[in-house]
Design a protein around this motif. Structure first.
Motif, PDB file in Angstrom:
ATOM      1  N   ILE A   1     -63.188  -7.618  13.243  1.00  0.00           N
ATOM      2  CA  ILE A   1     -61.765  -7.861  13.239  1.00  0.00           C
ATOM      3  C   ILE A   1     -60.980  -7.515  11.892  1.00  0.00           C
ATOM      4  N   VAL A   2     -60.333  -6.617  11.873  1.00  0.00           N
ATOM      5  CA  VAL A   2     -59.502  -6.060  10.535  1.00  0.00           C
ATOM      6  C   VAL A   2     -58.271  -6.528  10.914  1.00  0.00           C
ATOM      7  N   ALA A   3     -57.533  -7.551  10.361  1.00  0.00           N
ATOM      8  CA  ALA A   3     -56.127  -8.099  10.333  1.00  0.00           C
ATOM      9  C   ALA A   3     -55.168  -7.248   9.339  1.00  0.00           C
ATOM     10  N   LEU A   4     -53.897  -7.104  10.068  1.00  0.00           N
ATOM     11  CA  LEU A   4     -52.982  -6.148   9.397  1.00  0.00           C
ATOM     12  C   LEU A   4     -51.669  -7.278   9.113  1.00  0.00           C
TER      13      LEU A   4
ATOM     14  N   HIS B   1     -49.774 -11.648   5.108  1.00  0.00           N
ATOM     15  CA  HIS B   1     -50.351 -12.998   4.671  1.00  0.00           C
ATOM     16  C   HIS B   1     -51.476 -12.531   3.718  1.00  0.00           C
ATOM     17  N   LEU B   2     -51.744 -13.342   2.807  1.00  0.00           N
ATOM     18  CA  LEU B   2     -52.800 -13.322   1.832  1.00  0.00           C
ATOM     19  C   LEU B   2     -54.170 -13.095   2.322  1.00  0.00           C
ATOM     20  N   GLN B   3     -54.426 -13.509   3.547  1.00  0.00           N
ATOM     21  CA  GLN B   3     -55.725 -13.692   4.348  1.00  0.00           C
ATOM     22  C   GLN B   3     -55.809 -12.589   5.170  1.00  0.00           C
ATOM     23  N   CYS B   4     -55.067 -11.575   4.986  1.00  0.00           N
ATOM     24  CA  CYS B   4     -55.210 -10.395   5.972  1.00  0.00           C
ATOM     25  C   CYS B   4     -56.063  -9.225   5.213  1.00  0.00           C
TER      26      CYS B   4
END
Length: 458
Positions: free
Chosen positions: A23-26, A29-32
């Motif tokens: 999973i690649v979060a966009l 947020h700092l954790q993306c």
């Protein structure tokens, strides 16, 4: 299978990152995993979207973002498969990200090399002709070696001369680029000082950021850069210099003072979802101009279930209603009317025609970029000013080569006199925010004709 994401527009435009994870979060947020600028890319939600690996393919999923996730211009509602070259939009006016799926490398299969055997004739059986050939070859061996050495030295000399000439040309080209950059920097500093005196820091910040990016590109030019790359950078530097010189001639403070208070922050609800935009006042009774798509759903054709405006430098939302849509459905304009009675500010004028407008002329846009992320409900709203030049003028289109990112839909574009000559409705997705499209004011004039208090100008 790895995936490479290339950011095409926004504060991080030009950056690229490679991932190989489920999973690649966009988001901002700092954790993306693919993180966007939290102070500039305001169309992007904290965790906006996800790219999910499924075997050797990927899916795109919206994470309940405020401004929606789009795939090649189409807003997604569920999981959508991604293909090579797809472009993800994080919000209708947010950053664009290009997808590149990296296939596993295939090792080249090498065949066994076949050795070459030199067969020499037996000297015992050599004919007289063959012995003569061998003798001549031995006598001329030294001469052949001499000429071979001369050829090598000549090749080295020619190569060295070509390198020296190329290096000299490269150094000359780099010096020219640096000179153009210095000229651009000087003009930009003048504009920034005037903007600071007028109290507008948004455009000044955009100028500094874009100049810093351009300076980095100039400094990264190497002797190995192609002529096309150097020519492209030179052309951009000259274009920006011309643009800035035109902007420097504008009385930005005067245009702002004449029109700022008439710009209104617009909030609308279409199909149950909130949207933000810009409108501007044209009558003291509270009639304003905005885009048709701001007050009419492009999906269902329904009107807004909520419509309100807040004039610049005020903290009060006013109820409004749709007064008129452009009779031509291809013209993205609408008039809205404030419900509460009162006397409201108006722009200094709306041009009846664009006969006197020319390509290359400097212009100013005043509006509310990233509208939904601005302070609301009890907070004073402030406009943002950007400037640029007209790059194309057609009967149905005004194209502005904007120096900073364009304002939200409905933003008025002013000429040097402070009159509205266009109304922003969108931009070129592939331009990195440098091209803004607007409806010419000549399309608005017929909608205002017949009113006694319209602010029309020749």
């Amino acid at each position: 299978m790895p995936i490479e994401l290339r950011i095409l527009t926004g504060a991080r435009g030009g950056h690229r990152e490679r991932f190989e994870k489920p999973i690649v979060a966009l988001g901002r947020h700092l954790q993306c995993d693919l993180r966007f600028d939290p102070n500039t890319d305001l169309d992007v939600s904290a965790r906006h979207a996800e790219i999910i690996a499924e075997g050797n393919s990927y899916l795109l999923r919206d994470c309940g973002s405020t401004n929606g996730t789009f795939l090649d211009g189409r807003r997604i509602t569920g999981d959508e498969p991604l293909a090579e070259g797809d472009v993800i939009w994080l919000g209708a006016e947010g950053p664009h990200v290009e997808v590149h799926v990296i296939a596993p490398s295939v090792s080249a299969v090498r065949g066994d090399a076949v050795g070459e055997t030199l067969v020499r004739p037996s000297s015992a059986r050599a004919s007289t002709g063959e012995r003569v050939k061998l003798a001549v070859r031995e006598e001329t061996a030294g001469m052949r070696r001499f000429f071979a050495l001369v050829a090598v030295l000549l090749a080295v000399f020619v190569g060295g001369a070509a390198y020296w000439l190329g290096h000299r040309d490269s150094h000359s080209q780099t010096a020219e680029l640096m000179q153009l950059l210095a000229q651009s920097d000087s003009t930009a500093a003048t504009i920034q000082a005037r903007l600071a005196a007028a109290g507008d820091t948004t455009f000044a910040s955009a100028l500094r950021r874009q100049h810093a990016e351009l300076a980095e590109r100039v400094r990264s030019v190497t002797p190995s850069a192609t002529q096309a790359e150097v020519d492209s950078l030179r052309s951009e530097l000259r274009r920006r210099q011309v643009m800035q010189q035109g902007i420097a001639l504008l009385d930005l403070s005067s245009i702002s003072v004449k029109n700022d208070s008439a710009i209104a922050f617009l909030v609308t609800e279409l199909d149950g979802k909130p949207y933000g935009g810009t409108a501007f006042g044209v009558t003291p009774s509270g009639l304003l101009v905005t885009n048709r798509h701001n007050v009419r759903s492009p999906l269902t054709g329904r009107g807004p279930t909520r419509l309100a405006v807040k004039y610049a430098n005020t903290d009060v939302f006013l109820h409004a209603r749709v007064a008129q849509l452009s009779p031509d459905s291809t013209v993205d304009l609408a008039l809205i009317q404030v419900d509460e009675p009162g006397s409201y500010p108006v722009v200094s004028g709306v041009a009846r025609s664009l006969d006197s407008v020319r390509a290359g002329a400097p212009v100013v846009a005043i509006g509310f970029p990233h509208a939904l992320d601005l302070p609301m409900d009890g907070n004073v709203v402030k406009t943002s000013l950007t400037a640029g030049t007209i790059s194309k003028l057609l009967p149905d289109l005004l194209q502005v080569d904007a120096y900073a990112s364009h304002g939200s839909s409905g933003t008025p574009i002013f000429d040097a006199h402070g009159w509205v000559i266009g109304i922003v409705y969108g931009g070129d997705a592939q331009s990195g925010g440098r091209l803004t499209y607007a409806v010419p004011a000549s399309k608005l004039a017929p909608m205002l004709a017949g009113g006694a208090s319209w602010t029309l100008r020749p």
